[in-house]
Write a protein that holds these residues in place. Structure first.
Motif, PDB file in Angstrom:
ATOM      1  N   ASP A  71       0.864  -1.172   0.000  1.00  0.00           N
ATOM      2  CA  ASP A  71       0.000   0.000   0.000  1.00  0.00           C
ATOM      3  C   ASP A  71       0.902   1.224   0.000  1.00  0.00           C
ATOM      4  OD1 ASP A  71       0.846   0.471   2.705  1.00  0.00           O
ATOM      5  OD2 ASP A  71      -0.738  -0.847   3.421  1.00  0.00           O
ATOM      6  N   GLU A  72       0.350   2.393   0.229  1.00  0.00           N
ATOM      7  CA  GLU A  72       1.139   3.633   0.131  1.00  0.00           C
ATOM      8  C   GLU A  72       2.173   3.765   1.238  1.00  0.00           C
ATOM      9  OE1 GLU A  72      -1.980   6.573   2.517  1.00  0.00           O
ATOM     10  OE2 GLU A  72      -1.552   6.881   0.396  1.00  0.00           O
ATOM     11  N   ASP A  97      -2.882  -5.957  -0.627  1.00  0.00           N
ATOM     12  CA  ASP A  97      -2.369  -5.240   0.538  1.00  0.00           C
ATOM     13  C   ASP A  97      -1.758  -6.152   1.595  1.00  0.00           C
ATOM     14  OD1 ASP A  97      -4.657  -6.436   1.488  1.00  0.00           O
ATOM     15  OD2 ASP A  97      -5.630  -4.581   2.135  1.00  0.00           O
TER      16      ASP A  97
END
Length: 561
Positions: free
Chosen positions: A135-136, A178
């Motif tokens: 994810d980020e 994720d």
């Protein structure tokens, strides 16, 4: 290799950048360097914004859509980089690069769109080969001797996973979602189901593996020595030898255009294909025999893909890998990796490379050095300041039409601003609490960049007095030494006001020239502070003056850049 759309793309090689505007049918050299730099990876984060990384930590940049490229200043080049194997951008500002340094593996991070890179502390590690993000915030870097490092804060810090059962070199990693990811290498397959916290070695005793791709959490494929393709349908727990691409040469990469159509590439021009989701695989006959090994393959959409390899060879397919046509890349250096996030977002790696950056044409980019500003224990009746630097990282004028705080206890030094490309301004946020308690506010920026509106959060605490101090007001004017001192580029100046008065704080050079007025207003009695941002000044000795009630107080400050 990076394609901004099906027609417009870039390829990198031995100190060269090639550009195509017709879908790869023809290529032209738009940059050439004769210093024997190797290209390893390029990553784009929007239609025109991207990076390439390579040996010696070199950085090149274009601001005209790739027509011309220039080397960035030495100060922004990652130190001690011998080669950069992979680069991954989370957004248009935050990116990670990994590879080889003088002492082993290195990881670099940028938070300003690649203008500056910092060397992250990963300890003594082997060389890193690939990067992947769940994810980020959460990602991993893998490489030689089974090394895995994990970050959960966008690459600011890296640590060993809680469990890593990899026992030999890792060549590739593929992140599915994720939480799920797979890394493969020298007789080695490891799986994570918790976003990289633990990596479990799988039941695999086959040949060396160089590439991996999962269609979902259950179904994946890995390729390696002897033309072998291995498959799993249980999330990597078990692997079966499902095919051998003839002739049996080393397979380097595997990817899928969709759930049914996949392609493998390898040594001496080997190309294989499946049209049934990996149940069967067969070799693809190329229009002419190639002795060049293919190291990379990627699809920009469900039908069009590219393969690249030794000697700068580029092959293109427009029918999901059924047929391939050679394209002229005008480079003789190897292409090692390709990856496309979409038709307009992708990455390419190659030999003899530098880090390149291309920016959106005529686009401003808003960025601040702080996302949150805090004021701690500010007394009622006093005033304190904090500064925020606003940058324009784009290549067009950044026009900020409105700047305001959502709480009237805070004020800002600018109501609007215009910032030229590559320039910045200092915004002063002032806090004058009217009552005790916790304050939360936002400074809102409305501007002509795509991210508008942007915000900087403010958290402040107002008290009646500071512990250990008398509750009464100051009895005299007093100017304190700035802190820090020496400083770069900003410093805080505190001062006391015994009664309501007109106050001016100014800065002078050693020759007595007034160069800045930090404050010129009426203030209530109390303990106050201002911030001096000297980012536009050169190193030297300066003097700041407090003037009030026909009195002048002076302190010396040292700016050391």
């Amino acid at each position: 290799m990076k394609f901004l759309n099906p027609d417009f793309g870039f390829a990198v090689g031995n100190g060269r950048v090639a550009r195509t505007t017709d879908g790869g049918d023809t290529w032209e050299i738009v940059h050439e360097d004769h210093t024997y730099i190797q290209f390893y990876s390029v990553s784009f984060f929007d239609d025109l914004n991207g990076f390439v990384v390579g040996s010696r930590g070199e950085i090149l940049r274009t601001n005209d859509g790739g027509l011309s490229w220039t080397r960035l200043t030495q100060s922004s080049i990652p130190p001690a980089a011998l080669r950069i194997d992979d680069v991954y951008f989370l957004d248009n500002l935050n990116g990670i690069a990994a590879g080889e340094g003088e002492g082993g593996g290195v990881i670099y991070r940028t938070s300003d769109g690649g203008i500056n890179w910092s060397l992250e502390d990963v300890g003594a590690t082997p060389i890193f080969r690939r990067i992947g993000f769940f994810d980020e915030n959460t990602g991993v870097a893998v490489g030689r001797y089974g090394i895995i490092r994990r970050t959960n804060n966008r690459g600011e810090t890296w640590a060993n996973p809680q469990l890593n059962q990899a026992t030999s070199q890792l060549f590739d990693v593929h992140i599915v979602d994720d939480a799920f990811g797979c890394a493969v290498g020298e007789t080695n397959i490891v799986i994570t189901t918790d976003a990289g916290l633990t990596w479990q070695k799988q039941d695999y005793t086959g040949s060396w593996l160089f590439g991996v791709h999962f269609l979902n959490r259950e179904k994946g494929f890995a390729v390696g020595n002897g033309g072998r393709v291995y498959g799993t349908v249980d999330g990597g727990a078990t692997w079966d030898h499902v095919a051998t691409i003839e002739p049996p040469r080393i397979l380097r990469r595997v990817t899928f255009a969709d759930s049914l159509n996949g392609v493998v590439v390898g040594d001496l021009g080997t190309v294989g294909r499946t049209t049934d989701g990996g149940l069967t695989w067969s070799g693809v006959e190329l229009p002419e025999p190639y002795e060049n090994s293919l190291f990379a393959v990627s699809f920009i959409n469900s039908t069009t893909g590219y393969a690249g390899g030794l000697g700068g060879i580029i092959l293109k397919t427009t029918d999901k890998g059924a047929t391939w046509v050679r394209k002229n890349s005008k480079t003789h250096q190897s292409i090692l990796g390709m990856h496309f996030l979409s038709e307009t977002q992708g990455a390419m790696t190659g030999t003899f490379g530098q880090l390149l950056r291309t920016e959106s044409l005529n686009t401003p980019v808003f960025h601040t050095n702080k996302s949150t500003v805090t004021f701690d224990d500010v007394q009622i009746g006093t005033m304190e300041q904090r500064n925020v630097i606003i940058y324009n990282l784009g290549n067009a004028l950044l026009s900020i039409e409105s700047i305001f705080a959502t709480d009237t206890n805070f004020s800002v030094s600018h109501n609007s601003a215009a910032i030229f490309p590559g320039d910045s301004i200092s915004l002063i946020i002032e806090f004058s609490p009217s009552k005790t308690g916790l304050y939360e506010s936002d400074v809102i920026f409305e501007h002509n960049s795509i991210s508008s509106p942007d915000t900087v959060k403010i958290i402040a605490d107002a008290i009646t007095s500071v512990a250990g101090e008398k509750n009464n007001l100051p009895t005299e004017f007093k100017l304190y030494q700035n802190y820090p001192n020496p400083f770069n580029p900003s410093t805080s100046i505190k001062f006391d006001i015994p009664h309501y008065a007109m106050v001016e704080i100014s800065v002078y050079t050693i020759l007595g020239q007034k160069i800045a007025v930090l404050l010129n207003k009426e203030l209530a009695a109390g303990y106050h502070s201002v911030v001096w941002d000297a980012s536009r000044l050169s190193s030297g000795i300066y003097f700041f003056h407090l003037k009030a009630d026909n009195q002048t107080f002076v302190k010396k400050a040292i700016l050391l850049k």
